[in-house]
Every structure is written in structure tokens, then in C-alpha cells.
Design a protein around this motif. Structure first.
Motif, mmCIF file in Angstrom:
data_model
loop_
_atom_site.group_PDB
_atom_site.id
_atom_site.type_symbol
_atom_site.label_atom_id
_atom_site.label_comp_id
_atom_site.label_asym_id
_atom_site.label_seq_id
_atom_site.Cartn_x
_atom_site.Cartn_y
_atom_site.Cartn_z
ATOM 1 N N ASP A 157 65.142 31.133 40.927
ATOM 2 C CA ASP A 157 65.559 32.328 41.665
ATOM 3 C C ASP A 157 66.990 32.752 41.335
ATOM 4 N N PRO A 158 67.963 31.820 41.291
ATOM 5 C CA PRO A 158 69.327 32.254 40.924
ATOM 6 C C PRO A 158 69.389 32.893 39.544
ATOM 7 N N TYR A 201 56.188 38.897 23.629
ATOM 8 C CA TYR A 201 55.514 39.747 22.642
ATOM 9 C C TYR A 201 55.694 39.173 21.237
ATOM 10 N N GLU A 202 56.855 38.617 20.993
ATOM 11 C CA GLU A 202 57.146 38.043 19.670
ATOM 12 C C GLU A 202 56.357 36.749 19.441
ATOM 13 N N THR A 203 56.249 35.913 20.466
ATOM 14 C CA THR A 203 55.628 34.596 20.315
ATOM 15 C C THR A 203 54.156 34.577 20.709
ATOM 16 N N ASN A 204 53.703 35.667 21.341
ATOM 17 C CA ASN A 204 52.339 35.747 21.870
ATOM 18 C C ASN A 204 52.075 34.697 22.951
ATOM 19 N N ASP A 205 53.129 34.291 23.647
ATOM 20 C CA ASP A 205 53.021 33.353 24.763
ATOM 21 C C ASP A 205 53.310 34.116 26.047
ATOM 22 N N PHE A 206 52.229 34.474 26.748
ATOM 23 C CA PHE A 206 52.378 35.329 27.932
ATOM 24 C C PHE A 206 52.227 34.545 29.235
ATOM 25 N N THR A 207 52.599 33.278 29.199
ATOM 26 C CA THR A 207 52.623 32.528 30.447
ATOM 27 C C THR A 207 53.672 33.148 31.369
ATOM 28 N N ALA A 208 53.578 32.815 32.648
ATOM 29 C CA ALA A 208 54.505 33.360 33.641
ATOM 30 C C ALA A 208 54.576 32.394 34.812
ATOM 31 N N PRO A 209 55.601 32.540 35.644
ATOM 32 C CA PRO A 209 55.692 31.657 36.809
ATOM 33 C C PRO A 209 54.424 31.739 37.656
ATOM 34 N N VAL A 241 64.195 41.891 43.159
ATOM 35 C CA VAL A 241 63.598 40.747 42.467
ATOM 36 C C VAL A 241 62.339 40.349 43.234
ATOM 37 N N ASP A 242 61.200 40.919 42.807
ATOM 38 C CA ASP A 242 59.924 40.533 43.412
ATOM 39 C C ASP A 242 59.103 39.786 42.366
ATOM 40 N N THR A 243 57.857 39.483 42.684
ATOM 41 C CA THR A 243 57.013 38.718 41.767
ATOM 42 C C THR A 243 56.859 39.423 40.426
ATOM 43 N N ASN A 244 56.658 40.744 40.462
ATOM 44 C CA ASN A 244 56.504 41.495 39.218
ATOM 45 C C ASN A 244 57.770 41.439 38.361
ATOM 46 N N VAL A 245 58.915 41.596 39.006
ATOM 47 C CA VAL A 245 60.180 41.576 38.265
ATOM 48 C C VAL A 245 60.417 40.198 37.652
ATOM 49 N N LYS A 246 60.125 39.155 38.400
ATOM 50 C CA LYS A 246 60.278 37.801 37.851
ATOM 51 C C LYS A 246 59.397 37.616 36.611
ATOM 52 N N ARG A 247 58.176 38.101 36.686
ATOM 53 C CA ARG A 247 57.262 37.956 35.550
ATOM 54 C C ARG A 247 57.794 38.696 34.324
ATOM 55 N N VAL A 248 58.339 39.894 34.540
ATOM 56 C CA VAL A 248 58.901 40.680 33.438
ATOM 57 C C VAL A 248 60.071 39.939 32.798
ATOM 58 N N MET A 308 76.286 28.037 38.021
ATOM 59 C CA MET A 308 76.093 29.491 38.121
ATOM 60 C C MET A 308 75.497 30.014 36.813
ATOM 61 N N THR A 309 74.472 30.845 36.919
ATOM 62 C CA THR A 309 73.778 31.349 35.735
ATOM 63 C C THR A 309 74.609 32.392 35.007
ATOM 64 N N ASP A 310 74.734 32.213 33.682
ATOM 65 C CA ASP A 310 75.376 33.226 32.843
ATOM 66 C C ASP A 310 74.271 34.159 32.352
ATOM 67 N N ALA A 311 74.149 35.305 32.997
ATOM 68 C CA ALA A 311 73.042 36.220 32.685
ATOM 69 C C ALA A 311 73.078 36.676 31.240
ATOM 70 N N ALA A 312 74.284 36.810 30.674
ATOM 71 C CA ALA A 312 74.420 37.361 29.327
ATOM 72 C C ALA A 312 73.697 36.520 28.278
ATOM 73 N N GLU A 313 73.576 35.209 28.517
ATOM 74 C CA GLU A 313 72.954 34.356 27.502
ATOM 75 C C GLU A 313 71.464 34.649 27.332
ATOM 76 N N TYR A 314 70.858 35.311 28.303
ATOM 77 C CA TYR A 314 69.425 35.609 28.220
ATOM 78 C C TYR A 314 69.146 37.027 27.726
ATOM 79 N N LEU A 315 70.156 37.861 27.659
ATOM 80 C CA LEU A 315 69.937 39.276 27.356
ATOM 81 C C LEU A 315 70.336 39.618 25.923
ATOM 82 N N PRO A 316 69.673 40.621 25.344
ATOM 83 C CA PRO A 316 70.067 41.091 24.005
ATOM 84 C C PRO A 316 71.496 41.628 24.036
ATOM 85 N N GLU A 317 72.131 41.644 22.874
ATOM 86 C CA GLU A 317 73.509 42.146 22.805
ATOM 87 C C GLU A 317 73.593 43.610 23.223
#
Length: 305
Positions: free
Chosen positions: A165-166, A216-224, A147-154, A1-10
Motif C-alpha cells: 500500500d505505501p 505488456y513487455e513481458t506478457n506477465d499479467f499477474t496482479a495482486p 488508490v483503489d483495486t483497479n489503480v493498484k492493478r494498473v 519510505m518508497t522512492d516512487a521515481a525508481e518505478y516510473l519512466p524518466e
């Protein structure tokens, strides 16, 4: 199960507030964003599935001028609804059929009142999880995180969420403020639609998440990977639309008179001949759009009423 908090800012509250303030200060003014009428929103969502939003506006307004309420649509002739869809190049015609049948269900089974939850809306004909959630959000402020394609990219770019997806669903749900699905889902989809497009416009669009954004920080704008829309010209979808348009004009036609009006290279025994056309018509018949009958030695096609 994904722990969402690990990906988000404090300071998740600051992330939420920044996006909502950005959206409320300036966003694209589509007419369906000015209403909480579930019928009008359902029509906009179904139309938007394969059509650019700017092109949907006039079709949406004309559709509602023709059938202003869910009761009007339920009482309409289905062939007229399908014909409208074809005339306005709104994608697969069976979406028009399902929209018409959903209207009938709302009127006959729900007394003209739409269900207010994603689960209830999804019981309507042709209303999938995404559309049900969007209507629940925008009509009743009662949806889950979209959760659509745009949201996933963001989420992938901003918070380095893995292409799963999870994971996307967990992070999107964690981010959405309780009881604010209407403004939140509009805002995050707007972010993906005008700032975090395939080619990002971070500074130009004033992206509110730049200070937290990994891309934005890494200038790596790849996406799914985003599935590409198949070419329309010569596609099966185009041929289906031509069948509907032709049968609206001629009422009914045998295969060998219908075929040349669908493809200029139609030849009864050729690659695009009777067998090909009969298969195309059979698919439309299964979708409840066309009727086939035998008349002597000929197969005759007409629109289903």
C-alpha cells in the motif's frame, strides 16, 4: 519510505499526457461524470461501493428524482431511504442510513455546503477516506491520488510496483499532475476498468501505457490478489434486506411471524430460529434501522423511523 521515481519512466510527463489524452478522447459516459455537484457525486460513490456501475445509473437517477438536493434527503424519512436501498439491491442498508445522516450533517452543521477537502469530507458520517477523496476530486478538483483495486492493478502491471500500500500510494501521488485530480483520477480508474481488467484488453482498448508497461513487455499479467465478493444468495446481507422489505410491508411483526418471511426453513427452536433472528435484528437495531420491543411474551420488530 518508497522512492516512487525508481518505478516510473524518466519521461513521466509523457506518461501523464498519454493517459489524459486517451481518457478525454473516449470514455464511458456516466451521468455523475457530467456534474460537479458534491451531493450527486457522493450519492454515486456510495451506490458504487458494491454495485456495478452500469446498474448504478438507473438507481442514481431515481434516487435524485426522489431527493434532488441534500436538503431534500436530510428532510426525508430514513425508513424511506433505507427502503429505496433495499428495493434497488444496493448493498448493505447501513450505507443508506449513513448517507442520510451525512446529508443531515451537511445541512445542520455546514449550511448545506459540502466541505471541499478530503479531510473535511471524511468528518461526515459514514464517509471513509476513499469516498471523501473521490468527492473532493470530482466535485472540487481538490483531491489526492485515488488508490483503489483497479489503480493498484494498473500500477503493479505497468510499472512493476510491489504489492504494498505505501508503494502504491507513493507512485500514484507522484504520477498525478498537480491540480488535476478530477481528470486524473477519472482517467486512471477508467484505465483499470476498461483496459487493465483482471483479463487485460491492452490492444483492444488502446491502452495508452503499452510502450512503458512491464506486463505488456513481458506478457506477465499477474496482479495482486483481489478479494472475492461473498455469495449473495443465503448471505447475512440478503437476510438483512429481507427484514427491511418485510417490515416496510407489515409495519411490525413478532419474531415467529417475521421469521418464515425471511427464511422458508425458519423454525422457532431450530438453527434458523428465534435466537438466529434475534441476533440478526439486534445487528439492525445497532445500525439504527430496526426497533425491538417486548410485547407480553413476544419480541416485536419494526422499522426505526
Amino acid at each position: 519510505m518508497t522512492d516512487a521515481a525508481e518505478y516510473l519512466p524518466e519521461d513521466t510527463d509523457a506518461v501523464r499526457e498519454a493517459l489524459i489524452e486517451w481518457y478525454e478522447a473516449d470514455h464511458r459516459e456516466y451521468p455523475w461524470r457530467q456534474t460537479d455537484d458534491a451531493y450527486e457525486i457522493l450519492v454515486s460513490e456510495v451506490m458504487s461501493q458494491q454495485t456495478q456501475l452500469d446498474r448504478v445509473v438507473s438507481a442514481w437517477e431515481e434516487f435524485l428524482a426522489e431527493w434532488p438536493t441534500v436538503e431534500d434527503l436530510a428532510a426525508a424519512n430514513r425508513a424511506d431511504v433505507v427502503g429505496f436501498w433495499t428495493d434497488h439491491s444496493l448493498g448493505y442498508n447501513n450505507r443508506a442510513k449513513y448517507l442520510h445522516e451525512a446529508a443531515n450533517e451537511v445541512v445542520s452543521e455546514h449550511g448545506g455546503e459540502f466541505p471541499e477537502t478530503p479531510e473535511g469530507l471524511q468528518e461526515l458520517m459514514g464517509v471513509g477516506p476513499y469516498t471523501a477523496n473521490a468527492v473532493a476530486s470530482f466535485a472540487f478538483n481538490n483531491g489526492d491520488a485515488v488508490v483503489d483495486t483497479n489503480v493498484k492493478r494498473v500500477l503493479y502491471r505497468a510499472f512493476d510496483v510491489p504489492d504494498s500500500d505505501p508503494a502504491f500510494e507513493a507512485v500514484a501521488s507522484e504520477l498525478m499532475p498537480d491540480g488535476e485530480s478530477r481528470v486524473w483520477n477519472n482517467a486512471i480508474m477508467e484505465l483499470g476498468g476498461v483496459a487493465c481488467e483482471k483479463k487485460p484488453k491492452c490492444d483492444e482498448a488502446g491502452c495508452p501505457w503499452r510502450e512503458w508497461c512491464h506486463a505488456y513487455e513481458t506478457n506477465d499479467f499477474t496482479a495482486p490478489d483481489v478479494p472475492t465478493q461473498p455469495e449473495f444468495e443465503g448471505s447475512r446481507r440478503q437476510m438483512r434486506g429481507r427484514v427491511i422489505s418485510t417490515l416496510r410491508e407489515f409495519d411490525e411483526l413478532p419474531l415467529d411471524k417475521l421469521g418464515p418471511r425471511i427464511r422458508v426453513d425458519y423454525s422457532p427452536g431450530g438453527e434458523y430460529g428465534r435466537e438466529w433472528l434475534h441476533e440478526l435484528l439486534s445487528d439492525l437495531a445497532e445500525d439504527g434501522l430496526v426497533e425491538l420491543r417486548e410485547h407480553g411474551d413476544e419480541t416485536v420488530a419494526r422499522l426505526q423511523n
